[in-house]
Enzyme design. Structure first.
Site, PDB file in Angstrom:
ATOM      1  CD  GLU A  93      -2.928  -1.226   2.252  1.00  0.00           C
ATOM      2  OE1 GLU A  93      -4.013  -1.572   2.222  1.00  0.00           O
ATOM      3  OE2 GLU A  93      -2.413  -1.046   3.556  1.00  0.00           O
TER       4      GLU A  93
HETATM    5  N1  IFG Z   1      -4.413  -3.971   4.629  1.00  0.00           N
HETATM    6  C1  IFG Z   1      -2.884  -3.500   5.133  1.00  0.00           C
HETATM    7  C2  IFG Z   1      -2.816  -3.655   6.467  1.00  0.00           C
HETATM    8  C3  IFG Z   1      -4.299  -3.565   7.402  1.00  0.00           C
HETATM    9  C4  IFG Z   1      -5.304  -4.722   6.826  1.00  0.00           C
HETATM   10  C5  IFG Z   1      -6.523  -4.852   7.676  1.00  0.00           C
HETATM   11  C6  IFG Z   1      -1.904  -5.671   4.190  1.00  0.00           C
HETATM   12  C7  IFG Z   1      -0.764  -6.176   3.670  1.00  0.00           C
HETATM   13  C8  IFG Z   1      -5.497  -4.040   5.287  1.00  0.00           C
HETATM   14  N2  IFG Z   1      -2.126  -4.121   4.309  1.00  0.00           N
HETATM   15  O1  IFG Z   1      -2.888  -6.329   4.543  1.00  0.00           O
HETATM   16  O2  IFG Z   1      -2.028  -2.582   6.984  1.00  0.00           O
HETATM   17  O3  IFG Z   1      -4.518  -2.069   7.324  1.00  0.00           O
HETATM   18  O4  IFG Z   1      -7.478  -5.655   7.257  1.00  0.00           O
END
Ligand code: IFG
Length: 525
Positions: free
Chosen positions: A335
């Protein structure tokens, strides 16, 4: 036969039937034991071995590691049985009535983590190629005994082990979970407790998500403000916290003694607000950001075109690598919406080289496959199969952690007290009913090093809240990682899972009593 005699005979039969029908009394059937993960093969011989106050645990030879495993078993059984099991060394098989742990010459089929457990009415023999296998056989012994063996106060016996032979070995070498200690901080005792639970279900990796926008959780001596400032808070504005290097080392040892490898993650270049708030120079504009206590993602980035950034990262990697005996360091990479892709790629290439220079291999979220993967870099598939497929195309192995099937922070359903549901609602059956080797056609079993079930902690800040999300789904992930998929099916598993309701209660685990599982009366109410 006189009427009195016939009455006595009838009475005797009734009493005998009643006594033999008690779980602890009848000859036991090893193949009916509710083991999780399900072993590869079980052969029952229909009798039972009695643990008594004459029973001791013998280990072959003088090895520290075998003595420690023997003591681990004694420490797990003595509080509830009060049998005073002692651990002794021997060079040959002990007398009858004892438990014997020994290393085999080389039983190739068992690999490094497999074991063979042979129980007769006279002895309990546990054999493995490596100590890890003995440790996993010990977990099986615990599960063959009545659930109350897990209590920490004296319980009524008898303490019988069903007789037969179990030959067992895991399908995948990486069977893990992840604890996000950045969004909400979890102290040393909570992490140790989780390590105990992972070990009981034969899982062997704990990935610690040590840094994010909301918190930096590991002391870095060359950059002290990361924890002094960056560790001060958490989601919701609570007091946050961090592990000193001494505490981190204590966690690594505690895990190692239970054959759990800790993999530390420093997420970068995104998910870095805690670091950016701690050191102005890490920001492109030279200004420190504010500490952040919300749950948005994708708004932060290290300044990828400043040399001080790489000095920072190298110092962090150096200190973390020195504290981490495991072969992997996780560098995140997810992200990074605030990092241009033309900056992200050279950044991830350079950081991989830094990790390798410090003697470690790289693990990272699947976006890293957009960069050039160095040898041994493992891609953790979480959201975009096309990224993982790019990783396979570059010759990388994949760690399966698909958000739609394995994210422990997903709500069970729309009524769940904790959790999110951006990826999916994951009821207990959905968390179990998938096969890593068949989820994405282009990702074959030989590309997969194993599975991981991450717990992100935006919505949970205490052990009981976390356990509501982790359990009972974790037991299913443990089985997916250990048991060959052809031996797994939900209808048979859910009955075994139901019997673990009592075990989880005895271990004070606050599990979610899903309506899809035929729990015993005690759980249902
Ligand atoms: N995605 C984000 C996490 C977390 C997650 C919550 C990943 C690799 C959503 N990154 O999962 O930091 O916020 O479900």
């Amino acid at each position: 036969m006189t009427s009195t005699k016939s009455k006595n005979f009838a009475l005797a039969c009734i009493v005998l039937t009643a006594v033999l029908s008690q779980p602890g009394c009848k000859p036991t059937d090893l193949s009916k034991e509710n083991l999780i993960p399900k072993p590869v093969s079980v052969t029952a011989t229909g009798s039972s071995f009695d643990l008594t106050d004459q029973t001791d645990i013998y280990v072959q030879g003088e090895s520290e590691e075998l003595l420690r495993i023997g003591q681990y078993l004694a420490d797990k059984l003595n509080p509830s049985t009060e049998l005073g099991l002692e651990v002794k060394t021997t060079t040959e098989a002990p007398a009858t009535g004892n438990i014997f742990l020994s290393l085999a010459a080389n039983d190739a089929e068992l690999g490094n983590e497999g074991y063979e457990l042979t129980i007769t009415d006279k002895s309990v023999n546990l054999v493995a190629n490596k100590p890890a296998g003995l440790f996993y056989g010990v977990q099986t012994i615990r599960q063959i005994l009545p659930a109350k063996v897990e209590m920490t106060t004296k319980q009524k016996g008898p303490w019988k082990l069903a007789t037969g032979t179990i030959r067992d070995t895991p399908a995948y070498g990486y069977r893990g979970s992840m604890l996000d200690v950045a969004r909400h901080f979890f102290g040393v005792d909570d992490v140790k407790n989780f390590i105990d639970q992972l070990a009981y279900y034969k899982m062997n990796v704990l990935h610690l998500h040590l840094s994010d926008d909301q918190g930096w959780r590991i002391e870095i001596k060359s950059w002290p403000n990361l924890t002094a400032h960056g560790g001060k808070t958490e989601v919701g504005g609570g007091e946050g916290g961090f592990y000193t290097q001494e505490q981190y080392t204590e966690l690594v040892k505690y895990a190692q003694d239970r054959f759990v490898t800790i993999i530390p993650e420093i997420d970068m270049p995104g998910h870095t607000n805690a670091a950016l708030a701690s050191y102005p120079e890490l920001n492109c504009d030279g200004k420190a950001t504010e500490l952040y206590t919300g749950i948005e993602v994708g708004f932060s980035t290290l300044c990828t075109n400043k040399e001080v950034t790489y000095q920072f990262i190298d110092d962090v990697i150096r200190e973390l690598a020195a504290l981490t005996p495991g072969e992997y360091l996780h560098i995140g990479g997810d992200e990074s919406h605030a990092t241009k892709i033309e900056d992200y790629i050279p950044f991830m290439n350079r950081v991989q080289d830094m990790v390798i220079a410090h003697g470690k291999k790289v693990l990272a979220w699947d976006e890293i496959a957009l960069a050039t993967l160095k040898p041994n870099t493992v891609v953790q598939y979480w959201a975009k199969a096309e990224n993982a497929i790019k990783g396979v195309a570059q010759g990388a192995k994949v760690l399966m952690a698909p958000a739609k099937s394995a994210y422990l922070d997903m709500q069970y359903d729309s009524t769940s007290t904790y959790g999110l549901h951006w990826a999916a609602y994951i009821e207990v059956d959905k968390g179990y009913n998938w096969d890593p080797a068949n989820l994405v056609p282009e990702i074959k079993k030989e590309n997969i090093i194993g599975i991981e079930a991450p717990l992100w902690s935006e919505t949970v800040g205490a052990r009981q809240e976390a356990e509501y999300l982790i359990f009972p789904r974790l037991l299913g992930y443990a089985e997916i990682g250990w048991t060959p998929s052809e031996l797994r099916n939900w209808d048979e598993y859910k009955v075994r899972l139901a019997s673990h309701g009592e075990r989880m209660r005895m271990m004070n685990i606050n599990f979610y009593p899903s309506k899809l599982v035929p729990w015993d009366g005690q759980t249902k109410k």
